[in-house]
Design a protein around this motif. Sequence first.
Motif, short mmCIF file in Angstrom:
data_model
loop_
_atom_site.label_atom_id
_atom_site.label_comp_id
_atom_site.label_asym_id
_atom_site.label_seq_id
_atom_site.Cartn_x
_atom_site.Cartn_y
_atom_site.Cartn_z
N UNK A 1 29.23 48.75 13.60
CA UNK A 1 30.48 49.42 13.93
C UNK A 1 30.95 49.23 15.35
N UNK A 2 30.40 48.27 16.07
CA UNK A 2 30.79 48.04 17.47
C UNK A 2 32.13 47.33 17.54
N UNK A 3 32.86 47.60 18.62
CA UNK A 3 34.10 46.87 18.89
C UNK A 3 33.77 45.43 19.26
N UNK A 4 34.69 44.53 19.13
CA UNK A 4 34.43 43.13 19.49
C UNK A 4 33.96 43.01 20.93
N UNK A 5 32.93 42.20 21.16
CA UNK A 5 32.41 42.09 22.54
C UNK A 5 33.34 41.32 23.44
N UNK A 6 33.26 41.60 24.72
CA UNK A 6 34.03 40.88 25.72
C UNK A 6 33.28 39.63 26.16
N UNK A 7 33.98 38.62 26.69
CA UNK A 7 33.28 37.44 27.22
C UNK A 7 32.30 37.85 28.31
N UNK A 8 31.20 37.14 28.40
CA UNK A 8 30.13 37.47 29.34
C UNK A 8 30.03 36.43 30.43
N UNK A 9 29.66 36.87 31.61
CA UNK A 9 29.48 35.96 32.74
C UNK A 9 28.07 35.41 32.82
N UNK A 10 27.10 36.16 32.32
CA UNK A 10 25.70 35.75 32.39
C UNK A 10 25.11 35.71 30.98
N UNK A 11 24.08 34.91 30.84
CA UNK A 11 23.36 34.81 29.57
C UNK A 11 21.90 34.52 29.88
N UNK A 12 21.06 34.64 28.87
CA UNK A 12 19.62 34.50 29.08
C UNK A 12 18.96 33.94 27.84
N UNK A 13 17.68 33.65 27.99
CA UNK A 13 16.81 33.29 26.88
C UNK A 13 15.52 34.08 27.02
N UNK A 14 14.95 34.42 25.90
CA UNK A 14 13.68 35.15 25.87
C UNK A 14 12.68 34.25 25.17
N UNK A 15 11.68 33.82 25.93
CA UNK A 15 10.70 32.87 25.42
C UNK A 15 9.34 33.52 25.31
#
Length: 349
Positions: A167-181
Motif C-alpha cells: 500500500x505504499x505510494x510510488x517511490x521517488x527517485x533516489x540519489x544513492x544506492x547500495x548492494x548487500x553481499x
Amino acid sequence: MEDRPAEGRRPWAARPVLWIAGLLIVGAAVSYPLRPRGTGTTESIRSGLRTTPDGVAALARAIERMGRPVAFRTTPWADADPLRGTVVLLEPRRPPSPREARAVLDHVRDGGTLVYAPRYTAGAVVDSLRPPLMDSLGVLLRARPPLEMPSWTQISARWADHPLADGMAPPLPSSHAMRVEGADAREVLAATDSAEEGWLVAAEVRLGAGRVLALADAAPLANAEADDDPLAVLAARAALAWTPPGDSVFFAEFHQGIGGRRSQARVLTDFFFGSAAGRTLAQLAAVGLLALACAGVRFGSPMPLVAPPDRERRSPLEHVSALGDLYRKAGIATTLPRPSQPPSRRPGR
C-alpha cells in the motif's frame, strides 16, 4: 646623558598596543582554519533531537505518537548499558568501533532490530575501506559518476514484494544506492541505474532472530523531506512492526556527536590535546607567548617611587612636619613663650 626618544615618538617595538594587536591578528589567522568544526549549519546531522531540516526529530515523534516509546542514547554501545529494543543509526558522524559493531550485531541476533543508513563517504564506496558495521553487514554504496548531480539522478526506484511495502505510494527517485553481499538480504526498494545495473535503496537483512533495515540514504527521513518521501513511512513501519511490545526505539545520538557526559571543558581538552589541529594551535600559541616573554616588552611606563622635581607636590601638612623636624635638629624652639600679661588694648576699645 642617556638618549631617550621624545614623548610620543617611541619606537614601534616599545609600544605594547602594537604587540597585542599583532598577536591577536596572527592568532585569529591561524585558529580560523584549524577551528573545530562542531555542528556547522552546512553539516547534516541525523539526530532525533534535531528539529532543523537535516534532523530526524519528525520521524522520532511520529514513531512515539504511533505507540512506541522513543529514547535517545547518548552513550556508546560498548562499555555502557546493554542494547535493547530497536536501534536507529542514520548516517553516523562517528562510525561505530569494531567492538560497538559486534555489540549491536549480537543484539540483532538475539532478536533486536537495527535501522541503519551509512554515511556516504569515499570509504563507503570502496570495499577495503568500509567502516566495521558496513563491512560486517556486507553493505557497499554505489559510487556516483562525477557528472551526476544531486538534483538530477538516473536511478529509478520501485517497491519490491515485501510486507513493509504494501500500500505504499510510488517511490521517488533516489540519489544513492547500495548492494548487500554475503548476507541473507531481501530487497524492499530496488533501483536500476542508467547502465541497467540492479541496486538496492532499502533492504531487510536477517541476522539470527532479528532484522536490519538497511537504507542507502537517510536524506528522505530528514525533517525537510519526510513529509513527501514514502521512504520515511517505511522506516516508521519497520520500527513499529519489529520493536517488541513494551520496548523502545533508541536513536543513537552518541554516534552523531551528542554525548551527555562531555562538558565544554572536556570538548576543549579533547580538541587541544586529542587532535593534530588542536596540538598545532597550542604549540603556536606557546611559541608566541615565549617570544613575547623573551622580548621583555613593558606593558606601560614604570611608575617611579619619587616624582621628578618639577612635578613633585607636597601637602601643607608634610611641609609643616618637615620644617618642624629641621627646627628640632637645629635646637631652635618651635613654640613661642607664653606672655605673663595680656597685651594692652588700644584706647577707645
